[in-house]
Design an enzyme around this catalytic site. Sequence first.
Site, PDB file in Angstrom:
ATOM      1  CB  CYS A 117      -0.913  -0.005   1.219  1.00 17.33           C
ATOM      2  SG  CYS A 117      -2.084  -1.390   1.228  1.00 17.33           S
ATOM      3  N   GLY A 166       2.101  -6.548   8.388  1.00 17.58           N
ATOM      4  CA  GLY A 166       1.571  -7.680   7.642  1.00 17.58           C
ATOM      5  C   GLY A 166       0.070  -7.637   7.426  1.00 17.58           C
ATOM      6  CD  GLU A 167      -4.562  -8.587   4.850  1.00 14.48           C
ATOM      7  OE1 GLU A 167      -5.375  -9.235   5.545  1.00 14.48           O
ATOM      8  OE2 GLU A 167      -4.685  -7.365   4.613  1.00 14.48           O
ATOM      9  CB  SER A 198      -6.812  -4.105  10.581  1.00 12.65           C
ATOM     10  OG  SER A 198      -6.785  -3.137   9.549  1.00 12.65           O
ATOM     11  CB  SER A 220      -6.943  -0.801   5.194  1.00  8.32           C
ATOM     12  OG  SER A 220      -6.430  -1.087   6.468  1.00  8.32           O
ATOM     13  CG  LEU A 221     -12.946   1.880   1.811  1.00 10.55           C
ATOM     14  CD1 LEU A 221     -13.110   0.590   1.032  1.00 10.55           C
ATOM     15  CD2 LEU A 221     -14.310   2.393   2.274  1.00 10.55           C
ATOM     16  CB  CYS A 340      -1.976   4.216  12.036  1.00  6.78           C
ATOM     17  SG  CYS A 340      -2.812   3.290  10.743  1.00  6.78           S
TER      18      CYS A 340
END
Length: 364
Positions: A117, A166-167, A198, A220-221, A340
């Site tokens: 991202c 991480g995801e 998240s 996370s939009l 963040c």
Amino acid sequence: MRVNINLFDLNQAAMRDYFTGMAEKPFRASQVMKWVYHQGVTDFAAMSNLSKTLREHLADNTCSPLPTIISEKISADGTRKWLLQVDADNAIETVFIPETNRGTLCISSQAGCALNCTFCSTGKQGYSRNLSVAEIIGQVWLANKQLGYFASRRRVISNVVLMGMGEPLLNFDNVTKAVELITDDLGFGLANKRVTLSTAGIVPGIIKLSKCNKISLAVSLHAANDALRDELVPINRTYPIRELLSACRRYSEATGGEPVTFEYVMLNGVNDSLNDAQELAKILKGFPAKVNLIIFNPFPGTGFSRSSMETTDRFRAILTGAGIITITRKTRGDDIDAACGQLVGRVKPRARNRQMQRMATGCA
């Protein structure tokens, strides 16, 4: 060469299976878990309600290694960040955020991140590997020890969020097993709603999660249309907003109508216009949603800057005027790079660019 079993990798069911597999009573699992997660004891010799023979067997055939604390930083606002060594090449970061009526621990699920991202410092490092169950739950155990929980039995960590490096949904099995230990009464005993995962929008993972762990979901939009979100959150090219919102609706239904939290980082001149706010209000209309507006936290090499508070307030007013619960998240720990999007740790990347995207689209 024999590899000993790491007890921190075992949830309650696996722990019971381990003991019954060696002809011990299933309740031995409860005894050991209480020692480990309630009293913070990992020395088998100190587990006095186990037989000497069993203690010796555990010492010879199991282990309980945890990440090693390299450093601790404490922010002016009380936020604490630990840099934790997980192997020779990688270290991760874990953050504790104290508040008046709660204490939130932000934990990592991977060393690095495969999603890249554009506004996130973690994603710029690349991806090394998934964390094991022991490395995920170990962050919670270590934080509890550092904060005095085992000595006092006074709960300091009231909430756990999988919002670190991480995801989480790309490490699904290990993350969900760790969540079981966080919520298990024999583990840390947190209510499901006090654990939040998240995700950047791994649709198959959201659907899969809705069938097992009924924890809180945050997405996370960061954009209300696919063209912009494709740039900010590249996984959107695989799972566009329409599919993502459909999966989120299914998740809300599976959790009894609990709202999904949508995170939206405010980027000056990128996604913070009044039109952006109106578009976001439109796609979330009638949706069981909450919106967290996040103040952008800069990092070296970023091309973004944070929106002004006036812009953020106007953006929030449009959403609240449309009946959407919206808060502006207060920045915490930015003086120690614990806010963040600032977590970086030390990562030796093994996957880049196309390989990273194949991992993400495969929901590996």
